[in-house]
Structures are given as C-alpha cells and as structure tokens.
Write a protein that holds these residues in place. Structure first.
Motif, short mmCIF file in Angstrom:
data_model
loop_
_atom_site.label_atom_id
_atom_site.label_comp_id
_atom_site.label_asym_id
_atom_site.label_seq_id
_atom_site.Cartn_x
_atom_site.Cartn_y
_atom_site.Cartn_z
N MET A 199 0.98 -1.49 -0.19
CA MET A 199 0.42 0.06 -0.06
C MET A 199 0.96 1.30 0.27
O MET A 199 0.33 2.57 -0.15
N MET A 251 -3.59 5.30 -2.90
CA MET A 251 -4.18 4.29 -2.25
C MET A 251 -4.87 5.54 -0.87
O MET A 251 -6.35 5.36 -0.80
N HIS A 307 -10.40 -0.96 2.72
CA HIS A 307 -9.19 -0.22 2.15
C HIS A 307 -8.25 -1.55 2.65
O HIS A 307 -7.42 -2.13 1.11
N ALA A 309 -8.80 -4.99 0.72
CA ALA A 309 -9.09 -5.17 -0.48
C ALA A 309 -7.62 -5.04 -0.66
O ALA A 309 -6.90 -5.83 -2.08
N ALA A 310 -6.10 -4.28 0.00
CA ALA A 310 -5.20 -4.09 -0.69
C ALA A 310 -4.20 -5.94 -0.30
O ALA A 310 -4.08 -5.95 -0.18
N ALA A 315 -5.75 -7.99 -2.65
CA ALA A 315 -4.64 -7.42 -4.26
C ALA A 315 -2.61 -8.02 -4.48
O ALA A 315 -2.29 -8.25 -4.95
N LEU A 343 -7.42 -1.74 -5.96
CA LEU A 343 -8.07 -3.07 -4.47
C LEU A 343 -9.36 -2.42 -5.03
O LEU A 343 -10.71 -3.05 -4.52
#
Length: 497
Positions: free
Chosen positions: A433, A438, A467, A470-471, A474, A487
């Motif tokens: 991130m 971001m 957040h 999702a990171a 990913a 993301l």
C-alpha cells in the motif's frame, strides 16, 4: 498475520495491573511466569522443531520468562544456552526463582559479550519486554544489534525488545522478531507504527487468566474486525431500491496534472455502492474521466462560484484528492467550508487548512479528516517524528483540536471518533500500500459509505477495514508493484458479503 486474538487493547501500565490482579486473585507470579515460558516454548517447537536455542535474558521478569524457556528446552533434551545480560546475583523475586529453575535443569549460562557465536539455531529475545522506557541503553542495544545481524529466526517473549508497547514507536535499536508470543493483555503498540514490522507473526496466550479479570479493566483501544462490521452494516439491499436510495457523492479536486486522484476516489465510491458519483475538477480532466468511467458525472469548474450549485445536489462531499494548493484549490475549499453536508477532507485540503492557520478552529462534527503522518504533523504544528513517537496521542490530539472524526493513516491506521471512546486500530493492510493513490481510494470508500446513510462512527471503521482487506487480497499477486486501482475489484466483492 493476526488470528484468534482478543479485541481489547491495553497499555503496558494496564498489563502490569492485570498481572497484579491475577496474582492477588491467587495465582503466584512464578506460576504465571512458567505458563508464559511454556506457551513460548511450545510455539518455538511448532515452528522450528529440534533447533538449538540461544536465549537472551534480561534482569527483569521478561528475563525470567526466558529462563523458563531455557529450562524447558533442557528438560526436553534440546541444546540450549542462556546469554546473561545481568549477573544472577542482581536478579530478584520470580526472575531469580526462574534462574534457579534453569540452573538446576543444567542450562549453560554465558555472560554477554559482543563476540558471541550466533551462527545456528533459534534466538529467544527475553531482554526487556514492557519493562523499559526511553531509549535502549548498553549493553542491551549491542545485544539487539547482534540479534538482528545474526540472520537467525528470532522469537520475542511478550514484546520485541526496544519496541514501546504503549505507542508502537522504537527509539534506537529494536529486535526484529519472526514470531512474538504475548500474554494476558494485548498491548496497543504491537499493532501500529513499528509494532507490526517488529513483531512478525503475533501469537497470544491468556495464560489461563479468567475473562472476568480482563473484562474488569477498561480498554483504551480495540482491534477492528471486518467480518463483524460487514455483517452488521452491509445488509442485503431491498428489492425496491433505486439509485437515490444510496446517495450522491461529490468528489472535489484534480488540479492540473492530478486528475488521476479524483478518478480513483470516484471509482472507489462507486465500487462500494454509492448510487451516484459526481466529480468537480479542472476542464482538461473531464474527457479522460468520462472515457475511463462513463458512469461518473463530471463537471468542469473554474471557480468556487461554479462549484456552489453542485453542492446542493450532493449527499456527501469528498474534498482533497489531487486538489493542489493553487488559488483555484483554495476557492473550492472555501465554498465547502460553508456547507452543512458531511465532508471527507483528505490530502491537499488538509494542507491548505494547516497553511491557512485554521488548525485551531473546530470543524463541523459531521466532517472527517484522514491525514497521513506528514499531514497530521502539519495540522498539529509538530514534527512527523513526534506524530510517530505516539500515534495514539496524535490521533486523539487531532480529534480534540478539530472536534471531528479522524483517521490517522499508516501501518496500523487509527480511528478516533470521540474523546470518550477507545481508539480503533485497523490491523489489516500490507507494505504494498506504500504507493500513490491509496489515500484517494480510501477517501472515496468513506464517501461512498456515508452516501448510503452510514454515520461517521459506522462508515469510518468499516472503510479503513475494507481498504486494508482489499489491499491484502490484491497482494496475493505480490506486494511490490501493487497499484491503488488494484483494490477496486476486491472492493466490490467485499461489500457484497
């Protein structure tokens, strides 16, 4: 990285009080020490079975835990030695009893020197634990440097030595552990700042302490749990819902050269379920934004006056992604300052506020600010180092200064909603991130959730967890090279549990 951990987080002072409460309730201190040593030794066996141990023992109770680990290893016929940071004659209380236990088990004791052979096995860090303040003094600092330079697996007992378990800061050298086994009370500093990087894998043992004793101690912070937030706040949609049901987000920003920031924030708001998303930006960005995401409504604004009528159509404003610090930027922000709408302030909107010397005035209570440490430092008029030295104090100072909800971003993002509430800690996320955009995605997520009629105290914890998760999803393809737009796919899946 964090599995089966309690939710409440405590200070080191509270951890010591809980230890005393357990002892006063009838459990001798040496029994707690033996349980801590046993829990640590079992984790070592499960991760690195059969490897010899080198146990660095300090002069306090953390060292006592280390002596117990060494004794158990000797009793199990595992090669083990203790590196003594203090002469046995200086040990007191339970630590002295633990030393005698290790000595009687036949553990080899070696006084510390900087010529130690650390070429094989597992190192156990039982140097300092929670029992230090300020910087690490010699010879402990040298011992920490040798441990970190060894290249061997390192297990820290309770807290990596050199890490302040209250704040998450490390002043000077600190042990970089592969595994940390912590006990009874989860210390808040393990989860933010330098804490996550230094702890490695974090394992918890309650040492058989009753839940009643733990529940009696009020906690100043707590861990956010995404699954609980999703199940509570993301109910299935009604069959008769329409786009107006889920609000209208207006993203304001994108000065010349920064159109990508508003694009990412806007798409994030769409992906978490906002009904409508508009963007107010520079004229030159309109075509590119519409080409990338035709579902957006994009308006060119050349002045604050042109922005004014757009505000009346919105449910929530997100101000700051790519905003810049030009006269145009300041005009747009000035229009926002007069609105009664919920507002998410990020990036250059925060910098304009701090530069305009507006930091001493309160913001409306339905506003949210989302600074990273550099922005937080400017808002508070202090250094970045001061922010990172105590992130919990910094986020509370921001909330007190502005009287609104705050996210202090970074490793272990902190959420402070009210001075009377515990600080929430997001324990998700990863080093991938650390790339541009971001924060823009996060601000869009927050705006998109508020548009769906979630209040700040619900939207903010949920947003930072979405957040981060999702990171993490990913990052399955690798942390290095991960982009903020990576993301967006996981986000849609996450908001449809």
């Amino acid at each position: 990285m964090y599995q089966n951990l309690p939710v409440p987080l405590f200070t080191t002072g509270q951890a010591r009080q809980l230890d005393q409460a357990v002892i006063q309730n009838g459990t001798p201190g040496i029994k707690l020490m033996k349980r801590a040593g046993y829990a640590t030794f079992q984790k070592i066996l499960s991760h690195w079975p059969g490897l010899p141990l080198t146990v660095f023992c300090g002069a306090g109770n953390n060292g006592g835990d280390g002596y117990i680990v060494a004794a158990l290893a000797a009793e199990g016929q595992l090669p083990v030695r203790v590196i003594e940071m203090s002469s046995p004659g200086k040990l007191r209380g339970d630590a002295c009893t633990a030393f005698e236990y290790a000595r009687d088990a036949g553990v080899t004791m070696v006084p510390f020197s900087d010529c130690l052979d650390l070429s094989a096995g597992v190192i156990v860090d039982a140097l300092l634990g929670t029992g230090f303040s300020g910087g690490v003094r010699e010879p402990y600092a040298q011992a920490i440097r040798l441990i970190n330079q060894s290249g061997l697996p390192v297990v820290s007992v309770d807290v990596p030595s050199g890490l302040c378990a209250n704040t998450g800061a490390a002043i000077g050298p600190a042990v970089e552990a592969n595994l940390t086994v912590t006990f009874i009370a989860l210390k808040q500093g393990l989860f933010t700042g330098r804490g996550p990087a230094l702890c490695g894998e974090l394992v918890y043992s309650d040492l058989r302490v009753s839940e009643q004793i733990l529940a009696a101690e009020p906690h100043p912070a707590y861990r956010l749990e995404l699954d609980l937030l999703r199940s509570t706040l993301l109910a299935p949609r009604r069959r008769d819902a329409h786009k107006g049901t889920f609000g209208h987000v207006l993203i304001i920003g994108g000065d010349r050269g920064f159109g990508g920031a508003v694009s990412m924030a806007a798409e994030a708001a769409l992906r978490v379920g906002a009904g409508l998303v508009s963007v107010a930006t520079r004229t030159e960005h309109v075509a590119a934004l519409l080409a990338r995401r035709p579902e957006l409504m994009v308006r060119a604004v050349t002045s604050g006056q042109q922005l004014r009528p757009l505000l009346d159509r919105a449910t929530v404003l997100v101000v700051g992604p790519g905003l810049g610090r030009s006269p145009w930027s300041e005009q747009l922000l000035q229009q926002v300052l007069d609105t009664a709408l919920p507002v998410v302030l990020d990036a250059d909107a925060l910098n304009i506020l701090s530069e305009a010397r507006l930091t001493s005035g309160h913001l409306p209570s339905n506003w949210i600010i989302t600074p990273h440490p550099g922005e937080a430092a400017r808002l508070l008029g202090i250094t970045v180092e001061a922010v990172e030295a105590d992130r919990f104090a910094a986020v509370r100072a921001l909330q007190q200064t502005f009287q609104c909800a705050v996210v202090l971003k970074g490793a272990g993002s902190l959420v402070c909603l009210d001075p009377g509430l515990p600080v929430a800690v997001c324990t998700g996320g990863n080093p991938g991130m650390a790339s541009g955009g971001m924060g823009d995605v996060l601000s869009g997520i927050i705006g998109g959730l508020i548009a769906q009629r979630l209040s700040a105290d619900m939207a903010l914890p949920l947003a930072v967890c979405l957040h981060a998760e999702a990171a993490d999803r990913a990052a399955v393809e690798g942390e290095r090279g991960m982009l903020a737009t990576d993301l967006l796919g996981p986000l849609r899946r996450l908001v449809n549990p």
